[in-house]
Write a protein that holds these residues in place. Sequence first.
Motif, PDB file in Angstrom:
ATOM      1  N   TYR A 190      32.259  32.510  45.159  1.00 40.53           N
ATOM      2  CA  TYR A 190      32.735  33.821  45.604  1.00 40.53           C
ATOM      3  C   TYR A 190      33.486  34.558  44.499  1.00 40.53           C
ATOM      4  CZ  TYR A 190      31.243  33.303  50.420  1.00 40.53           C
ATOM      5  OH  TYR A 190      30.476  33.184  51.559  1.00 40.53           O
ATOM      6  N   LEU A 191      34.217  33.828  43.678  1.00 41.66           N
ATOM      7  CA  LEU A 191      34.905  34.471  42.559  1.00 41.66           C
ATOM      8  C   LEU A 191      33.905  35.099  41.602  1.00 41.66           C
ATOM      9  CD1 LEU A 191      37.787  31.982  41.680  1.00 41.66           C
ATOM     10  CD2 LEU A 191      38.027  34.337  42.455  1.00 41.66           C
ATOM     11  N   ARG A 193      31.012  36.259  42.324  1.00 41.27           N
ATOM     12  CA  ARG A 193      30.483  37.459  42.991  1.00 41.27           C
ATOM     13  C   ARG A 193      31.467  38.616  42.883  1.00 41.27           C
ATOM     14  NH1 ARG A 193      26.190  40.411  45.047  1.00 41.27           N
ATOM     15  NH2 ARG A 193      26.853  41.573  46.885  1.00 41.27           N
ATOM     16  N   LEU A 194      32.741  38.346  43.084  1.00 36.59           N
ATOM     17  CA  LEU A 194      33.758  39.397  43.029  1.00 36.59           C
ATOM     18  C   LEU A 194      33.930  39.948  41.619  1.00 36.59           C
ATOM     19  CD1 LEU A 194      36.435  37.827  45.420  1.00 36.59           C
ATOM     20  CD2 LEU A 194      35.129  39.925  45.832  1.00 36.59           C
ATOM     21  N   LEU A 195      33.745  39.090  40.623  1.00 37.91           N
ATOM     22  CA  LEU A 195      33.928  39.513  39.237  1.00 37.91           C
ATOM     23  C   LEU A 195      32.687  40.169  38.642  1.00 37.91           C
ATOM     24  CD1 LEU A 195      35.906  36.417  37.919  1.00 37.91           C
ATOM     25  CD2 LEU A 195      36.819  38.704  38.358  1.00 37.91           C
ATOM     26  N   LYS A 197      30.641  43.048  38.487  1.00 45.17           N
ATOM     27  CA  LYS A 197      30.695  44.466  38.864  1.00 45.17           C
ATOM     28  C   LYS A 197      29.307  45.019  39.195  1.00 45.17           C
ATOM     29  CE  LYS A 197      34.851  45.469  36.162  1.00 45.17           C
ATOM     30  NZ  LYS A 197      35.432  46.288  35.066  1.00 45.17           N
ATOM     31  N   LEU A 200      28.401  44.478  42.736  1.00 48.66           N
ATOM     32  CA  LEU A 200      29.204  45.216  43.703  1.00 48.66           C
ATOM     33  C   LEU A 200      29.022  46.719  43.596  1.00 48.66           C
ATOM     34  CD1 LEU A 200      32.543  43.198  43.353  1.00 48.66           C
ATOM     35  CD2 LEU A 200      30.785  42.922  45.093  1.00 48.66           C
TER      36      LEU A 200
END
Length: 220
Positions: A190-191, A193-195, A197, A200
């Motif tokens: 998940y980290l 995925r969040l990082l 850009k 997202l």
Amino acid sequence: MFTGIIESVGVVKALQPTGGDIRLTIDAPTLDFSDVALGDSIASNGICLTVVAVNHQSYSVDVSRETIARTALNELKSGSMVNLEKAMLPTTRFGGHIVAGHVDGVGVVKQRQQDARSIYFEIEIPSDLARFTATKGSITVDGISLTTNLVKGNIVCLNIIPHTAQVTNIDKHWQVGSLVNIEVDIVARYLERLLNKDALVSAPQSKISESFLAENGFLK
């Protein structure tokens, strides 16, 4: 959800083809089935599978083509040993790490040697999973929560203590060339995925801002 702490080792009783899928039946006389019902989940070699039939010492699950393609399940045959863990309860002691039972890929045992009383392993994992591993991090191999000693590229180094080897399928199954199911740390996944850009960029932007909160009396 699971912890990666193996409760029992079962033995494959049957693999029955069913219209392109497989119905897998596992004998597990030492597993407590008193609280297992149809529809419950049991991690079998790290694969979260739904119970479709159960009695006092065995259970059956249906395995989809997606699961067959993404795991080492094709390596199983009648008599194969399988690591088992029932889904965790809120009261379960959390002795391992967060395990979803969703296999990310298949690894290959590249080296096995005795190291004092433990067994040293090097396992080659898919290259695209290497970024989710770290020295002294957590990884799930065949459903077992393990700590990585060292990560060298896409090679994960592990030391298995005698207890873990004896109460899982490691001692008899993990030989050089063996295929094993790999699940990386869900937090790392998940980290990443969040990082990322780019991943997202299409996510909707929140309309809540500091000025919005102030205008609506949430900030003083």
